[in-house]
Design a protein around this motif. Structure first.
Motif, PDB file in Angstrom:
ATOM      1  N   ASN A 174      60.756  86.621  36.185  1.00  0.00           N
ATOM      2  CA  ASN A 174      60.967  86.750  34.742  1.00  0.00           C
ATOM      3  C   ASN A 174      61.306  88.164  34.297  1.00  0.00           C
ATOM      4  OD1 ASN A 174      60.453  84.029  34.386  1.00  0.00           O
ATOM      5  ND2 ASN A 174      58.257  84.333  34.093  1.00  0.00           N
ATOM      6  N   GLY A 175      60.778  89.179  34.976  1.00  0.00           N
ATOM      7  CA  GLY A 175      60.987  90.549  34.536  1.00  0.00           C
ATOM      8  C   GLY A 175      62.423  91.016  34.601  1.00  0.00           C
ATOM      9  N   SER A 194      69.547  90.354  37.131  1.00  0.00           N
ATOM     10  CA  SER A 194      69.908  89.925  38.484  1.00  0.00           C
ATOM     11  C   SER A 194      70.947  88.812  38.457  1.00  0.00           C
ATOM     12  CB  SER A 194      68.661  89.452  39.240  1.00  0.00           C
ATOM     13  OG  SER A 194      67.729  90.501  39.374  1.00  0.00           O
ATOM     14  N   THR A 195      70.767  87.864  37.550  1.00  0.00           N
ATOM     15  CA  THR A 195      71.724  86.758  37.458  1.00  0.00           C
ATOM     16  C   THR A 195      73.087  87.264  37.022  1.00  0.00           C
ATOM     17  OG1 THR A 195      69.913  85.246  36.893  1.00  0.00           O
ATOM     18  CG2 THR A 195      72.148  84.497  36.438  1.00  0.00           C
ATOM     19  N   ARG A 210      52.496  76.064  36.981  1.00  0.00           N
ATOM     20  CA  ARG A 210      52.938  75.304  38.142  1.00  0.00           C
ATOM     21  C   ARG A 210      54.429  75.457  38.414  1.00  0.00           C
ATOM     22  NH1 ARG A 210      55.015  70.060  36.706  1.00  0.00           N
ATOM     23  NH2 ARG A 210      54.518  69.372  38.817  1.00  0.00           N
ATOM     24  N   ILE A 211      55.174  76.038  37.491  1.00  0.00           N
ATOM     25  CA  ILE A 211      56.582  76.365  37.698  1.00  0.00           C
ATOM     26  C   ILE A 211      56.699  77.881  37.670  1.00  0.00           C
ATOM     27  CG2 ILE A 211      58.944  76.068  36.881  1.00  0.00           C
ATOM     28  CD1 ILE A 211      58.028  73.598  35.362  1.00  0.00           C
ATOM     29  N   ARG A 212      57.154  78.452  38.769  1.00  0.00           N
ATOM     30  CA  ARG A 212      57.227  79.913  38.864  1.00  0.00           C
ATOM     31  C   ARG A 212      58.574  80.346  39.434  1.00  0.00           C
ATOM     32  NH1 ARG A 212      51.154  81.663  41.051  1.00  0.00           N
ATOM     33  NH2 ARG A 212      49.981  80.234  39.698  1.00  0.00           N
ATOM     34  N   HIS A 213      58.928  81.579  39.121  1.00  0.00           N
ATOM     35  CA  HIS A 213      60.202  82.143  39.574  1.00  0.00           C
ATOM     36  C   HIS A 213      59.933  83.438  40.332  1.00  0.00           C
ATOM     37  CE1 HIS A 213      62.154  79.308  36.818  1.00  0.00           C
ATOM     38  NE2 HIS A 213      61.212  79.639  35.962  1.00  0.00           N
TER      39      HIS A 213
END
Length: 404
Positions: A331-332, A337-338, A322-325
């Motif tokens: 996640n990959g 990226s951050t 229910r929590i997705r990014h």
């Protein structure tokens, strides 16, 4: 002594057995497991440990029962949220963040309830693809953005109301990754544009899922299994107005964290909203969003069986995330990226906390002694269904603390 606060667990312990018997054959295994976990949470049934303050002068001792760690348990979400937030804090960027909400139309909610795993998944995918596509459009923001999405399936009165909350940074990487493109401080993308694309994407996904035989229909909706009937069923939804809401941007990363701590691990109803419960009914506070101001908070009373039914409506399929990014936060490649975004924003990377050696260190509770602030050392662990062997001269306080 003050009365202990009312909990969902109390209602399930008092009325759960009768509810299960009355609904025999109509309760899923997942719902039964949730009921059992919440009923046993922080009780001797799950075991626990005894902890004592390391200061001999204090000697404060507590008996702590283990938590069930079920994601639908109101008591277990505090610790889970804190752990999740600690992992996310280092990923926050020093930019404004927007809160976007995608709501499933009322006409699709019964279909969603009969096909939770499929429709909830499509709802989250359609919302994410819509946001990423509009943001990437050169005529709009023209950037690759990141999204943290959380599925909620309830309204304030615990009715079935699936919607997706999204936290989106105000900007993203250019398509070649060479620069950071910032959005206006008070505007991300127009919600009408989002709503139209969201409507088209989700209806297309539902049509495809139906054609592949992934949707099942029961009771009054059984006729929707026919392809032509399903097409006619969707027709009015193609012309109706869908609701997408973009709230005012957050003031900063700290406010985002406070928001996430309230929303990521929320369940259908928190214990603090419960007011009273007996054989006649369960009373709780709920928010009427049609009203502005303090008058929006009202009191509702349901029979115990109806309260339990509404609570269990929101049990998610096993393994459903229910929590997705999405986007930059997927996640990959989230770390890469951050890091790139921080470089372009001229922000130093977060300092890494050194991991201290844990060898030969005594086991302790995560919180200090409430009397003197010293460490609470675990002096005994007892198995599920057992009571502690430790017997102090004066009975130590029984506490309910999250030990997960």
């Amino acid at each position: 002594m003050p009365r202990p606060a009312l909990e969902v667990a109390d209602i399930l312990r008092d009325h759960g057995a009768a509810w299960r018997e009355a609904n025999r054959g109509h309760v899923s295994l997942g719902q039964l497991k949730v009921m059992s976990a919440i009923e046993r949470c922080r009780t001797a049934a799950l075991g626990g440990h005894v902890a004592r303050c390391e200061s001999e002068a204090c000697g404060h001792t507590v008996i702590a029962y283990n938590s069930c760690r079920n994601r639908h348990c109101p008591k277990c979400q505090g610790a889970a949220a804190r752990k999740w937030l600690a992992a996310r804090e280092a990923e926050l960027l020093p930019v404004g963040y927007f809160h976007v909400v995608y709501t499933l139309p009322a006409g699709l909610r019964e279909v969603a309830y009969q096909n939770k795993r499929v429709v909830y998944d499509l709802l989250m995918k359609a919302a994410a693809e819509t946001t990423l596509a509009i943001a990437a459009d050169p005529k709009r923001l023209g950037a690759r953005i990141g999204i943290t999405a959380v599925l909620h399936t309830w309204g304030s009165a615990m009715t079935h109301h699936p919607h997706v909350h999204m936290i989106v940074p105000g900007g993203g990487l250019s398509h070649d990754g060479s620069r950071w493109i910032a959005s206006p401080s008070n505007f991300l993308v127009h919600v009408k544009v989002l709503a139209r694309l969201f409507r088209g994407k989700l209806l297309a996904m539902l049509t495809q899922a139906h054609g592949e035989g992934r949707l099942k229909f029961f009771n009054t909706h059984a006729q929707l299994a026919d392809k032509r009937v399903f097409k006619r069923f969707l027709a009015p939804l193609r012309r109706s107005k869908w609701v997408v809401y973009c709230k005012d941007p957050f003031a900063g990363p700290e406010q985002v964290l406070r928001y996430l701590s309230r929303y990521t691990h929320r369940v259908a109803i928190s214990n603090r909203r419960l007011l009273a419960a007996d054989d006649g009914g369960v009373s709780f506070r709920w928010k009427d969003y049609r009203i502005d101001g303090p008058g929006r908070w009202k009191t509702m009373t349901l029979t115990p069986h109806e309260f339990i039914r509404r609570f269990l409506m929101h049990v998610l399929p096993q393994g459903f995330h229910r929590i997705r990014h999405y986007g930059l936060f997927a996640n990959g490649h989230r770390a890469v990226s951050t890091a790139k975004a921080r470089e372009l924003l001229a922000v130093p990377p977060p300092s890494e906390q050194p991991e201290g050696a844990k060898v030969d260190q005594p086991c302790t509770l995560s919180h200090p002694c409430p009397r003197c602030g010293g460490r609470m050392l675990i002096i005994e662990t007892f198995a599920p269904g057992c009571e502690p062997k430790y017997r102090p001269n004066a009975t130590p306080p029984m506490v309910r603390i999250d030990t997960s």
